[in-house]
Enzyme design. Structure first.
Site, short mmCIF file in Angstrom:
data_model
loop_
_atom_site.label_atom_id
_atom_site.label_comp_id
_atom_site.label_asym_id
_atom_site.label_seq_id
_atom_site.Cartn_x
_atom_site.Cartn_y
_atom_site.Cartn_z
N SER A 299 -4.01 -9.97 4.33
CA SER A 299 -4.56 -11.27 4.75
C SER A 299 -5.22 -12.01 3.58
O SER A 299 -5.26 -13.24 3.56
CB SER A 299 -5.57 -11.08 5.88
OG SER A 299 -4.90 -10.74 7.06
N CYS A 300 -5.72 -11.24 2.61
CA CYS A 300 -6.34 -11.85 1.43
C CYS A 300 -5.33 -12.76 0.71
O CYS A 300 -5.72 -13.68 0.01
CB CYS A 300 -6.83 -10.79 0.44
SG CYS A 300 -7.68 -9.41 1.20
N ALA B 39 -12.03 -6.27 1.62
CA ALA B 39 -11.07 -5.27 1.20
C ALA B 39 -11.69 -4.32 0.17
O ALA B 39 -11.44 -3.11 0.18
CB ALA B 39 -9.84 -5.96 0.61
N ALA C 6 -17.42 -7.45 5.43
CA ALA C 6 -15.99 -7.28 5.72
C ALA C 6 -15.16 -7.70 4.53
O ALA C 6 -14.76 -8.85 4.40
CB ALA C 6 -15.63 -8.10 6.96
N TYR D 292 -22.50 -17.76 2.60
CA TYR D 292 -22.14 -17.25 1.27
C TYR D 292 -22.99 -17.82 0.15
O TYR D 292 -23.26 -17.16 -0.85
CB TYR D 292 -20.68 -17.59 0.94
CG TYR D 292 -19.72 -16.85 1.83
CD1 TYR D 292 -19.22 -15.61 1.47
CD2 TYR D 292 -19.35 -17.39 3.06
CE1 TYR D 292 -18.38 -14.93 2.30
CE2 TYR D 292 -18.50 -16.70 3.90
CZ TYR D 292 -18.02 -15.47 3.52
OH TYR D 292 -17.19 -14.79 4.35
N ARG E 85 -11.79 -0.16 0.42
CA ARG E 85 -11.17 0.68 -0.62
C ARG E 85 -12.19 1.61 -1.28
O ARG E 85 -11.91 2.77 -1.54
CB ARG E 85 -10.47 -0.20 -1.67
CG ARG E 85 -9.20 -0.80 -1.07
CD ARG E 85 -8.31 -1.49 -2.06
NE ARG E 85 -7.14 -2.01 -1.37
CZ ARG E 85 -5.98 -1.36 -1.24
NH1 ARG E 85 -5.81 -0.18 -1.80
NH2 ARG E 85 -4.98 -1.90 -0.57
N GLY F 44 -15.70 -15.44 13.25
CA GLY F 44 -16.18 -14.10 13.56
C GLY F 44 -15.10 -13.13 14.01
O GLY F 44 -13.97 -13.53 14.31
N GLY G 114 -10.28 -1.31 11.55
CA GLY G 114 -10.57 -2.71 11.24
C GLY G 114 -11.08 -3.55 12.41
O GLY G 114 -11.72 -3.04 13.33
N ASP H 16 -18.42 -26.19 11.93
CA ASP H 16 -19.20 -24.95 11.91
C ASP H 16 -20.48 -25.15 12.70
O ASP H 16 -21.03 -26.25 12.73
CB ASP H 16 -19.53 -24.50 10.49
CG ASP H 16 -19.83 -23.01 10.43
OD1 ASP H 16 -19.05 -22.27 9.81
OD2 ASP H 16 -20.82 -22.56 11.05
N ASP I 281 -13.71 -2.43 7.75
CA ASP I 281 -14.33 -3.50 8.54
C ASP I 281 -14.88 -3.03 9.87
O ASP I 281 -15.75 -3.68 10.45
CB ASP I 281 -13.31 -4.62 8.81
CG ASP I 281 -13.07 -5.51 7.61
OD1 ASP I 281 -13.54 -5.17 6.52
OD2 ASP I 281 -12.40 -6.56 7.77
P1 FAD Z 1 -7.94 -4.15 8.83
O1 FAD Z 1 -7.41 -4.96 7.71
O2 FAD Z 1 -8.67 -4.86 9.91
O3 FAD Z 1 -6.69 -3.38 9.46
C1 FAD Z 1 -6.81 -2.45 10.49
C2 FAD Z 1 -5.42 -1.97 10.85
O4 FAD Z 1 -5.54 -0.93 11.81
C3 FAD Z 1 -4.56 -3.04 11.48
O5 FAD Z 1 -3.32 -3.08 10.83
C4 FAD Z 1 -4.45 -2.60 12.94
O6 FAD Z 1 -3.20 -2.96 13.52
C5 FAD Z 1 -4.58 -1.10 12.82
N1 FAD Z 1 -5.11 -0.46 14.04
C6 FAD Z 1 -6.22 -0.79 14.72
N2 FAD Z 1 -6.42 0.04 15.76
C7 FAD Z 1 -5.40 0.93 15.72
C8 FAD Z 1 -5.03 2.05 16.53
N3 FAD Z 1 -5.78 2.41 17.58
N4 FAD Z 1 -3.92 2.74 16.21
C9 FAD Z 1 -3.15 2.39 15.14
N5 FAD Z 1 -3.45 1.34 14.35
C10 FAD Z 1 -4.56 0.62 14.63
N6 FAD Z 1 -11.25 -9.34 1.50
C11 FAD Z 1 -11.44 -9.36 0.15
O7 FAD Z 1 -12.03 -8.41 -0.39
N7 FAD Z 1 -10.97 -10.39 -0.60
C12 FAD Z 1 -10.30 -11.45 -0.07
O8 FAD Z 1 -9.87 -12.36 -0.80
C13 FAD Z 1 -10.10 -11.48 1.35
N8 FAD Z 1 -9.45 -12.51 1.93
C14 FAD Z 1 -9.21 -12.47 3.28
C15 FAD Z 1 -8.52 -13.55 3.87
C16 FAD Z 1 -8.26 -13.56 5.23
C17 FAD Z 1 -7.51 -14.71 5.84
C18 FAD Z 1 -8.71 -12.47 6.04
C19 FAD Z 1 -8.43 -12.44 7.53
C20 FAD Z 1 -9.41 -11.41 5.47
C21 FAD Z 1 -9.67 -11.41 4.08
N9 FAD Z 1 -10.39 -10.36 3.46
C22 FAD Z 1 -10.60 -10.37 2.10
C23 FAD Z 1 -10.95 -9.24 4.25
C24 FAD Z 1 -10.01 -8.04 4.25
O9 FAD Z 1 -8.75 -8.43 4.70
C25 FAD Z 1 -10.58 -6.94 5.13
O10 FAD Z 1 -11.86 -6.62 4.69
C26 FAD Z 1 -9.71 -5.68 5.07
O11 FAD Z 1 -8.42 -5.99 5.54
C27 FAD Z 1 -10.31 -4.54 5.90
O12 FAD Z 1 -9.44 -3.46 5.90
P2 FAD Z 1 -9.49 -2.33 7.01
O13 FAD Z 1 -8.64 -1.21 6.51
O14 FAD Z 1 -10.88 -2.06 7.38
O15 FAD Z 1 -8.87 -2.95 8.35
#
Ligand code: FAD
Length: 453
Positions: free
Chosen positions: A42-43, A300, A298, A189, A304, A244, A113, A180, A282
């Site tokens: 999504s980033c 990436a 929240a 921010y 990591r 949110g 997430g 907003d 997240d």
């Molecule tokens: P998530 O990315 O939320 O993914 C969770 C995954 O788990 C999903 O694929 C979901 O389908 C799967 N899942 C959930 N429950 C289950 C289950 N029960 N069984 C199997 N699979 C399941 N962060 C940055 O650091 N820099 C950026 O520039 C940035 N830009 C962003 C832009 C946008 C538009 C968005 C929406 C987010 C951005 N972020 C950015 C935030 C970043 O994307 C998140 O912090 C990161 O993706 C979190 O990773 P995660 O592994 O916690 O979970």
């Protein structure tokens, strides 16, 4: 040894990388992902929406074929439904044929997430009321960007996701309203000095910014046609909700400890209440170094770092060290401006109940004699620090010149608990092609100490 991972995003991906690099073939890794598309990033969504990356299949952290190792199994369309801590198994449903199977684990890493919130107002089920996260929404939003029937777009939430949406639609020639509930865009921010600059810039670029906006309804027949706020109706053929998130943790209720908002509760080793079950990313709160407390950050980068820590200590009886915490740093372009923010600001500090002193410094990037036409632009710096100890707790940099790397300097200063006095004297380079005799961070800190710049 069997390691099961839930979720194929940043936390899940980093877990595989760490497991392979640390333990090689000694571990049998199975990752379950509920979605069909593996690891959409999504980033990178804005790059895709703005056609800088044209193939949606490239906007991802990894492809299953990146892990050809026989001990790595990546199963998409597989949703983990339950954990049985007594048997050390998970129940998984294949969404392809609805079959259900139990899988054993020795260690289980949760990175499930969040999902974006739909506003709890009438009309939120209308057509063209969208969310912005993941592959499905990215492709749907992309279709609307090139759809000439979409003329007015309302973006709800002026955080970085909302700003990315607003900018992408505006660049595509749409009339964009950015709403907003708080009094300024990007207010969670950056402090007001910087959001004033950015709000003015958003307006110059043709975006209508509506703050203090309490949305009461989405209206329209089958398809949305307007967003209703207190005393105004804002035309919208498309609504993007970026206001949110909610943790994907309903399936854990009653088994894994969650707090009252649904975040997974972890200890200082990122362990849940269940033995050998860890949680990252997240769906959890993370320990913030400047706040000395857990907060929702929240990013990436957080997911990591947590995955790296968990895997590093995965097979120790008692982990040799607790997770060190994060600072929380982000950067963003807002049309011609670029900013980076790190640690706390006035808004987040107040929320965390922490007293901060703030300082704002503005100057030219390079020595005064360098003409503006050669890129001697204005730079803004904000510092947040402990009023008693002067420990740096947060900071931000903003300019039309890309000074975002200075945000990482601040991040390191915050992580290392340096003071304003340290920053005032830190030894940085000088070269008039890039900066001033004293670096801007030195000058900002010196100003706090009442020294002449
Ligand atoms: P998530 O990315 O939320 O993914 C969770 C995954 O788990 C999903 O694929 C979901 O389908 C799967 N899942 C959930 N429950 C289950 C289950 N029960 N069984 C199997 N699979 C399941 N962060 C940055 O650091 N820099 C950026 O520039 C940035 N830009 C962003 C832009 C946008 C538009 C968005 C929406 C987010 C951005 N972020 C950015 C935030 C970043 O994307 C998140 O912090 C990161 O993706 C979190 O990773 P995660 O592994 O916690 O979970």
């Amino acid at each position: 040894t069997k390691v099961v991972i839930v979720g194929a995003s940043h936390g899940g991906h980093q877990s595989i990388l760490e497991l392979l690099s640390r333990y090689g073939e000694e571990v049998e890794i199975t990752l379950f992902e509920a979605g069909d598309y593996v690891s959409f990033m999504s980033c990178g969504m804005e790059l895709y929406l703005e056609d800088q990356v044209t193939d949606v299949n490239d906007v991802r952290n990894f492809r299953p074929e990146n892990f050809p190792q026989s001990n790595v199994h990546i199963l998409n369309n597989h949703e983990v439904k339950a954990i049985h801590a007594d048997k050390k198994t998970v129940t998984v449903t294949s969404l392809l044929d609805n079959s259900t199977k139990d899988y054993e684990y020795d260690k289980l890493i949760l990175s499930s997430g969040v999902k974006p919130n739909s506003l709890p107002v009438p009309g939120n089920e209308l057509e063209n009321v969208y969310l912005m996260r993941g592959y499905e929404w990215a492709t749907r939003i992309k279709d609307k960007i090139s759809d000439s029937n979409i003329k007015n777009v309302a973006v709800i939430g002026a955080g970085y996701i909302g700003i990315e949406a607003a900018e992408a639609f505006r660049k595509a020639g749409k009339e964009v309203t950015l709403l907003d509930v708080i009094d300024r865009p990007l207010g969670t921010y950056l402090d007001k000095e910087m959001t004033d600059i950015l709000e003015k810039h958003l307006k110059e670029k043709g975006i209508k910014v509506v703050t203090g906006a309490k949305i009461t309804a989405f209206t329209g027949e089958r398809q949305v046609s307007a967003v209703q706020i207190a005393n105004e109706e804002i035309r919208a053929d498309l609504v993007i909700q970026a206001a949110g998130v909610k943790a994907n943790t309903e399936w854990l209720k009653g088994v894994v400890d969650l707090d009252d908002r649904g975040w997974i509760v972890t200890n200082e080793y990122l362990q849940t209440n269940l033995p050998d079950v860890y949680a990252v990313g997240d769906a959890t709160l993370v320990y913030s170094i400047p706040a000395c407390a857990k907060m929702p950050i929240a990013l990436a980068t957080v997911a990591r770092r947590e995955a790296r820590y968990v895997v590093k200590h995965l097979f120790e009886k008692v982990p040799s060290e607790p997770f060190g915490g994060v600072v929380g740093s982000s950067a963003l372009s807002v049309f011609d401006y670029h900013f980076a923010a790190s640690g706390l600001n006035s808004f987040t500090a107040e929320k965390a109940g922490i007293a901060v002193r703030t300082a704002y410094y503005e100057d030219t990037l390079r020595p005064k004699y360098v003409p503006e036409k050669y890129g001697n632009t204005k730079v803004s710096i904000q510092l947040f620090f402990d009023p008693m100890t002067h420990q740096i707790l947060g900071g931000a940099v903003l300019s039309t010149y890309d000074v975002t790397a200075q945000g990482n300097v601040l991040a390191l200063a915050i992580q290392q608990k340096l003071t304003i006095e340290d920053l005032a004297e830190a030894d940085f380079f000088f070269q008039p092609g890039f900066d001033r005799q004293w670096s801007l961070l030195n000058l900002a800190a010196q100003q706090v100490l009442g020294e002449e710049a």
